[in-house]
Write a protein that holds these residues in place. Structure first.
Motif, short mmCIF file in Angstrom:
data_model
loop_
_atom_site.label_atom_id
_atom_site.label_comp_id
_atom_site.label_asym_id
_atom_site.label_seq_id
_atom_site.Cartn_x
_atom_site.Cartn_y
_atom_site.Cartn_z
N ASN A 313 -32.36 16.03 -16.22
CA ASN A 313 -33.69 16.07 -16.82
C ASN A 313 -34.24 17.48 -16.67
O ASN A 313 -34.73 17.87 -15.61
CB ASN A 313 -34.62 15.05 -16.16
CG ASN A 313 -36.03 15.09 -16.75
OD1 ASN A 313 -36.25 15.72 -17.79
ND2 ASN A 313 -36.97 14.42 -16.10
N LYS A 316 -38.62 17.69 -21.75
CA LYS A 316 -38.55 16.97 -23.02
C LYS A 316 -37.59 17.65 -24.00
O LYS A 316 -37.76 18.82 -24.36
CB LYS A 316 -39.94 16.88 -23.65
CG LYS A 316 -39.95 16.13 -24.98
CD LYS A 316 -41.34 16.09 -25.58
CE LYS A 316 -41.32 15.39 -26.93
NZ LYS A 316 -42.67 15.36 -27.55
N ASN A 317 -36.54 16.91 -24.40
CA ASN A 317 -35.58 17.34 -25.42
C ASN A 317 -34.99 18.72 -25.15
O ASN A 317 -34.68 19.48 -26.08
CB ASN A 317 -36.22 17.32 -26.81
CG ASN A 317 -36.47 15.92 -27.30
OD1 ASN A 317 -35.74 14.98 -26.95
ND2 ASN A 317 -37.50 15.75 -28.10
N THR A 325 -31.19 18.00 -21.46
CA THR A 325 -31.65 16.73 -20.89
C THR A 325 -30.79 15.61 -21.45
O THR A 325 -30.64 15.48 -22.67
CB THR A 325 -33.13 16.51 -21.23
OG1 THR A 325 -33.90 17.51 -20.57
CG2 THR A 325 -33.59 15.14 -20.80
N GLY A 326 -30.21 14.83 -20.58
CA GLY A 326 -29.30 13.76 -20.99
C GLY A 326 -28.41 13.38 -19.83
O GLY A 326 -28.83 13.40 -18.67
N SER A 356 -24.04 13.99 -23.22
CA SER A 356 -24.97 13.48 -24.22
C SER A 356 -26.34 14.12 -24.00
O SER A 356 -26.72 14.43 -22.86
CB SER A 356 -25.09 11.96 -24.14
OG SER A 356 -25.63 11.55 -22.90
N TYR A 357 -27.07 14.34 -25.10
CA TYR A 357 -28.35 15.04 -25.04
C TYR A 357 -29.42 14.25 -25.79
O TYR A 357 -29.16 13.71 -26.88
CB TYR A 357 -28.22 16.43 -25.67
CG TYR A 357 -27.11 17.27 -25.10
CD1 TYR A 357 -27.21 17.83 -23.83
CD2 TYR A 357 -25.96 17.52 -25.84
CE1 TYR A 357 -26.19 18.61 -23.30
CE2 TYR A 357 -24.93 18.31 -25.33
CZ TYR A 357 -25.05 18.85 -24.06
OH TYR A 357 -24.04 19.62 -23.55
N ASP A 358 -30.62 14.23 -25.22
CA ASP A 358 -31.73 13.57 -25.89
C ASP A 358 -32.12 14.26 -27.19
O ASP A 358 -32.66 13.63 -28.11
CB ASP A 358 -32.97 13.54 -24.96
CG ASP A 358 -32.78 12.63 -23.77
OD1 ASP A 358 -31.73 11.95 -23.70
OD2 ASP A 358 -33.67 12.59 -22.89
N LYS A 361 -28.10 13.58 -31.56
CA LYS A 361 -27.23 12.40 -31.48
C LYS A 361 -25.78 12.79 -31.20
O LYS A 361 -24.94 11.93 -30.93
CB LYS A 361 -27.31 11.60 -32.77
CG LYS A 361 -26.79 12.34 -33.99
CD LYS A 361 -26.88 11.49 -35.24
CE LYS A 361 -26.34 12.26 -36.46
NZ LYS A 361 -26.42 11.43 -37.68
#
Length: 407
Positions: A313, A316-317, A325-326, A356-358, A361
């Motif tokens: 984390n 945000k994104n 973040t992911g 993987s990432y926020d 996709k």
């Protein structure tokens, strides 16, 4: 394809002359100078170099597919006055190649710099406190990985989860505590966060977070980081004198560990609202991992296995270079073939990472297939690795040959 064929030819020639690379099977601890009769006062010096030749299939039109790289050139020294005091100094350079060399050796990439400088003092049996520029990190075993004894060609990049974001080349300046309670080892650290990190972006209104809390909010709000790693040793106990975790023991120990680690940086990231007002977001990373290394027979065969789940984390994104973040899943597996331990030994391996990432996709998937040829254990070895990395529409295939010697 011609370049790839030439690269493989160079590799085959290097293997055919392996007899000239054969070192002494009796390393016996390297360069160590004892300063008193009982040997408790000493200085030890370790020197190593890793040189690479690589072929990449995706390069700019005006660039060569093949390149050479001085991946690492390091000198590490540590001295002990007695069993309670220790000082360590570690300096060198990394990734020197034709694109960052300088004509007379005064460029940034050409310069030696300190990787570690710390002092430590044993405050009680099995418990130590220390301070300085140090590598007693949290999160996972790979975030504390030694560069002397990788199983794979190099470390999993995303496992060095704060490199250049809150630290200097995976090192923070601060205070650390380390030790063990019987089979449970621990390391904890409180550090200053770097102000001029790699992420120099400014946050956009209602956009993604940037890792710049210390720079944009100040060190009063975002100046400290906190880290820890705990691992339980079910079988043989690993050394806790230095922070550097071994990648593969080649069956010389029987190790099975379970670990948990974390990293926290309050207000380490910065987010801007619709009006451009910025506020801090806490950075938090944690991981669980397991490591197994054991002989499989009395003929020299052994297995090395590692797996980690890491939750990241960064705000945000967040997405910057290799970091976002992911979550991440990574594993590698190696098998040392049976054979005379005083002669050349071979160790094929495979590794896989899924990130993987926020913010997208798309996953970043990295597959590595390689083999080590050990002429004198990790002290003299050659590694050949093929790596396939895919992230969205981007795909990169790389073949790298590395020669390493350390004394």
């Amino acid at each position: 394809m011609r370049n790839l064929h030439n690269f493989l030819l160079v590799f085959l020639l290097s293997i055919s002359f392996k007899v000239f690379s054969q070192g002494s099977p009796n390393y016996d601890g390297g360069i160590k100078v004892t300063l008193n009769k009982d040997g408790k006062k000493y200085i030890r010096i370790i020197s190593w170099a890793q040189v690479q030749a690589s072929y990449a299939d995706q390069v700019a039109d005006n660039e060569s597919n093949t390149s050479f790289n001085l991946r690492r050139a390091r000198i590490l020294m540590y001295a002990q006055l007695n069993s309670k005091f220790l000082i360590l100094t570690h300096f060198g350079l990394n990734s020197l190649n034709s694109s960052n060399m300088s004509p007379i050796g005064k460029g940034e990439a050409s310069q030696l710099f300190f990787h570690d400088v710390w002092v430590q003092y044993q405050i009680a049996k099995n418990h130590t406190v220390g301070a300085g520029l140090h590598y007693f990190n949290g999160i996972s075993r790979l975030n504390n990985q030694s560069t002397l004894n990788f199983l794979t060609l190099d470390n999993n990049r995303q496992s060095w989860a704060t490199l250049g974001l809150s630290d200097q080349f995976v090192r923070h300046i601060g205070v650390f505590f380390k030790g063990n309670f019987e089979k449970l080892q621990y390391r904890l650290a409180i550090n200053d966060a770097i102000v001029n990190g790699l992420d120099l972006r400014s946050p956009t209104n209602n956009g993604s977070a940037v890792y710049g809390g210390a720079r944009l909010l100040g060190t009063k709000e975002a100046g400290k980081t906190f880290a820890g790693y705990f691992d339980y040793h079910f079988l043989d106990q690993e050394s806790n004198l230095l922070p550097f975790k071994v990648g593969s023991y080649l069956g010389e120990k029987r190790v099975f560990n379970l670990g948990f680690g974390f990293f926290a940086h309050p207000n380490g990231a910065v987010f801007a609202d619709n009006l451009g007002n910025i506020s801090g977001e806490n950075v938090s990373i944690f991981a669980v991992d397991t490591f197994y290394d054991a002989p499989l027979s009395d003929k020299g065969s052994s297995i090395t296995a590692y797996a980690v789940y890491q939750n990241n984390n960064y705000g945000k994104n967040y997405l910057f270079n290799a970091y976002g973040t992911g979550s991440m899943i990574y594993s590698h597996l190696g098998y040392t073939l049976a054979g005379d331990t005083s002669k050349t030994r071979f160790q094929p391996y495979v590794s896989f990472a899924k990130n993987s990432y926020d913010a997208t996709k798309d996953n970043r998937n990295i597959l590595g297939i390689g083999a080590n040829a050990y002429f004198n254990g990790h002290n003299s070895k050659v590694t050949l690795e093929y790596q396939h990395q895919k992230f969205g529409v981007s795909s990169l295939n790389t073949l790298t040959l590395q020669a390493m010697i350390y004394l």
